[in-house]
Motif scaffolding. Structure first.
Motif, PDB file in Angstrom:
ATOM      1  N   PHE A 195      22.369  40.837  38.391  1.00  0.00           N
ATOM      2  CA  PHE A 195      21.459  40.439  39.553  1.00  0.00           C
ATOM      3  C   PHE A 195      21.632  38.817  39.707  1.00  0.00           C
ATOM      4  N   TRP A 196      21.562  38.267  38.504  1.00  0.00           N
ATOM      5  CA  TRP A 196      21.217  36.738  38.409  1.00  0.00           C
ATOM      6  C   TRP A 196      22.392  36.045  38.987  1.00  0.00           C
ATOM      7  N   GLU A 197      22.409  35.257  39.998  1.00  0.00           N
ATOM      8  CA  GLU A 197      23.615  34.605  40.614  1.00  0.00           C
ATOM      9  C   GLU A 197      23.523  32.997  40.195  1.00  0.00           C
ATOM     10  N   ASN A 198      22.255  32.613  40.025  1.00  0.00           N
ATOM     11  CA  ASN A 198      22.282  31.179  39.601  1.00  0.00           C
ATOM     12  C   ASN A 198      22.537  30.979  37.988  1.00  0.00           C
ATOM     13  N   VAL A 199      23.196  30.061  37.682  1.00  0.00           N
ATOM     14  CA  VAL A 199      23.253  29.612  36.077  1.00  0.00           C
ATOM     15  C   VAL A 199      22.169  28.764  35.737  1.00  0.00           C
ATOM     16  N   THR A 200      21.579  28.303  36.648  1.00  0.00           N
ATOM     17  CA  THR A 200      20.115  27.421  36.236  1.00  0.00           C
ATOM     18  C   THR A 200      19.415  27.415  37.963  1.00  0.00           C
ATOM     19  N   TYR A 201      18.204  27.064  37.644  1.00  0.00           N
ATOM     20  CA  TYR A 201      17.424  26.792  38.819  1.00  0.00           C
ATOM     21  C   TYR A 201      17.390  25.262  38.992  1.00  0.00           C
ATOM     22  N   THR A 202      17.378  25.041  40.472  1.00  0.00           N
ATOM     23  CA  THR A 202      17.255  23.505  41.049  1.00  0.00           C
ATOM     24  C   THR A 202      15.977  22.729  40.597  1.00  0.00           C
ATOM     25  N   ASP A 203      15.725  22.000  40.796  1.00  0.00           N
ATOM     26  CA  ASP A 203      14.536  21.121  40.615  1.00  0.00           C
ATOM     27  C   ASP A 203      13.739  21.600  41.944  1.00  0.00           C
ATOM     28  N   ALA A 204      14.217  21.762  43.166  1.00  0.00           N
ATOM     29  CA  ALA A 204      13.370  22.179  44.334  1.00  0.00           C
ATOM     30  C   ALA A 204      12.853  23.726  43.995  1.00  0.00           C
ATOM     31  N   GLU A 205      13.581  24.642  43.220  1.00  0.00           N
ATOM     32  CA  GLU A 205      13.207  25.957  43.057  1.00  0.00           C
ATOM     33  C   GLU A 205      12.100  25.792  41.793  1.00  0.00           C
ATOM     34  N   LEU A 206      11.957  25.085  40.829  1.00  0.00           N
ATOM     35  CA  LEU A 206      10.928  24.693  39.847  1.00  0.00           C
ATOM     36  C   LEU A 206       9.921  24.331  40.314  1.00  0.00           C
ATOM     37  N   ASP A 207       9.955  23.186  41.389  1.00  0.00           N
ATOM     38  CA  ASP A 207       9.005  22.611  42.030  1.00  0.00           C
ATOM     39  C   ASP A 207       7.968  23.779  42.832  1.00  0.00           C
ATOM     40  N   MET A 208       8.830  24.307  43.548  1.00  0.00           N
ATOM     41  CA  MET A 208       8.039  25.531  44.194  1.00  0.00           C
ATOM     42  C   MET A 208       7.290  26.429  43.367  1.00  0.00           C
ATOM     43  N   VAL A 209       7.902  26.718  42.171  1.00  0.00           N
ATOM     44  CA  VAL A 209       6.949  27.434  41.098  1.00  0.00           C
ATOM     45  C   VAL A 209       5.799  26.669  40.446  1.00  0.00           C
ATOM     46  N   ARG A 210       6.093  25.547  40.427  1.00  0.00           N
ATOM     47  CA  ARG A 210       4.937  24.459  39.886  1.00  0.00           C
ATOM     48  C   ARG A 210       3.757  24.488  41.134  1.00  0.00           C
ATOM     49  N   GLU A 211       4.208  24.324  42.207  1.00  0.00           N
ATOM     50  CA  GLU A 211       3.033  24.131  43.094  1.00  0.00           C
ATOM     51  C   GLU A 211       2.345  25.489  43.437  1.00  0.00           C
ATOM     52  N   GLU A 212       3.103  26.744  43.398  1.00  0.00           N
ATOM     53  CA  GLU A 212       2.257  27.786  43.252  1.00  0.00           C
ATOM     54  C   GLU A 212       1.399  28.098  42.271  1.00  0.00           C
ATOM     55  N   TRP A 213       1.935  27.672  41.084  1.00  0.00           N
ATOM     56  CA  TRP A 213       1.011  27.707  39.893  1.00  0.00           C
ATOM     57  C   TRP A 213      -0.169  26.834  39.993  1.00  0.00           C
ATOM     58  N   CYS A 214      -0.032  25.409  40.593  1.00  0.00           N
ATOM     59  CA  CYS A 214      -1.320  24.621  40.778  1.00  0.00           C
ATOM     60  C   CYS A 214      -2.011  25.033  41.665  1.00  0.00           C
ATOM     61  N   SER A 215      -1.446  25.931  42.936  1.00  0.00           N
ATOM     62  CA  SER A 215      -2.353  26.492  43.813  1.00  0.00           C
ATOM     63  C   SER A 215      -3.326  27.446  43.303  1.00  0.00           C
ATOM     64  N   TYR A 216      -2.597  28.326  42.572  1.00  0.00           N
ATOM     65  CA  TYR A 216      -3.332  29.531  41.766  1.00  0.00           C
ATOM     66  C   TYR A 216      -4.327  29.067  40.750  1.00  0.00           C
ATOM     67  N   VAL A 217      -4.081  27.900  40.037  1.00  0.00           N
ATOM     68  CA  VAL A 217      -5.148  27.514  38.937  1.00  0.00           C
ATOM     69  C   VAL A 217      -6.235  26.775  39.608  1.00  0.00           C
ATOM     70  N   THR A 218      -5.879  26.012  40.981  1.00  0.00           N
ATOM     71  CA  THR A 218      -7.129  25.401  41.608  1.00  0.00           C
ATOM     72  C   THR A 218      -8.223  26.130  42.484  1.00  0.00           C
ATOM     73  N   ASN A 219      -7.380  27.371  42.684  1.00  0.00           N
ATOM     74  CA  ASN A 219      -8.430  28.431  43.379  1.00  0.00           C
ATOM     75  C   ASN A 219      -9.251  29.241  42.467  1.00  0.00           C
ATOM     76  N   PHE A 220      -8.429  29.242  41.218  1.00  0.00           N
ATOM     77  CA  PHE A 220      -8.990  30.021  39.897  1.00  0.00           C
ATOM     78  C   PHE A 220     -10.299  29.291  39.561  1.00  0.00           C
ATOM     79  N   VAL A 221      -9.882  27.780  39.558  1.00  0.00           N
ATOM     80  CA  VAL A 221     -11.022  26.758  38.957  1.00  0.00           C
ATOM     81  C   VAL A 221     -12.164  26.874  40.072  1.00  0.00           C
ATOM     82  N   HIS A 222     -11.963  26.760  41.153  1.00  0.00           N
ATOM     83  CA  HIS A 222     -13.060  26.523  42.402  1.00  0.00           C
ATOM     84  C   HIS A 222     -13.705  27.674  42.701  1.00  0.00           C
TER      85      HIS A 222
END
Length: 194
Positions: free
Chosen positions: A167-194
């Motif tokens: 399945f895995w095509e990527n040897v590694t994830y790009t900074d942009a792909e990791l930033d999307m995960v970080r942003e989704e995580w921040c959004s989730y935590v922000t909604n969880f806290v509020h």
């Protein structure tokens, strides 16, 4: 042997795991709280390895029809992911550092948990097949937590095909792909806290 009850060992720490699920997906899964099983979460004197096995056994006993169990795990300085497929008796091991060897503590914890479940249900315990997944490898030393989140998201979004090495095509994830995960995580935590 675990000394705590099912409910107290399972809910010792509130997990912060963000997974959005497509409810039309035929895959059913559940998540074991990393704070209940990881070494870092067990630093307290009352949280020993057997308590971690008890937490997994408890989760397995309450999983209903969920046959895929996602277990993010931190062995002290690195996050990995174990994915237990209860239908075929396999555990897939994702390590973004590319070490290739299953963490011994995690392996023991999971195997003891399965033994507890087998004993309680009166079934014959079958051996667990461990599979190292050739997954994308992190370039730095701090991205492992985001890789584990990305692996879990891929499993939920793409299905069981993710568990194969093809399945895995990527040897590694790009900074942009990791930033999307970080942003989704921040959004989730922000909604969880509020």
């Amino acid at each position: 042997m675990p000394t705590s009850s099912c409910s107290s060992s399972l809910h010792h720490h509130a997990p912060v795991v963000m997974i959005r699920v497509d409810i039309s997906s035929p895959i059913t899964f559940c998540v074991v709280s990393p704070s209940a099983i990881s070494k870092d979460g067990r630093m307290d004197a009352f949280m020993k390895g057997d308590d971690a096995s008890g937490a997994i056994a408890c989760r397995l006993s309450t999983r209903k029809d969920n046959h895929i169990i996602l277990m993010p795990y931190n062995h002290g300085d690195h996050w990995v992911l174990a994915v237990l497929d209860m239908q075929i008796g396999s555990c897939y091991y994702f390590d973004s550092a590319g070490h290739g060897n299953v963490d011994r503590d995690l392996k023991r914890i999971i195997e003891v948990a399965l033994s507890i479940c087998a004993r309680k249900s009166g079934s014959n315990q079958t051996s667990l097949k461990w599979i190292n997944v050739e997954c994308p490898v992190q370039l730095g030393i701090t991205e492992c937590r985001y890789y584990v989140l990305k692996f879990m998201k891929a499993i939920v979004d793409e299905g069981l095909e993710v568990l194969t090495n093809n399945f895995w095509e990527n040897v590694t994830y790009t900074d942009a792909e990791l930033d999307m995960v970080r942003e989704e995580w921040c959004s989730y935590v922000t909604n969880f806290v509020h």
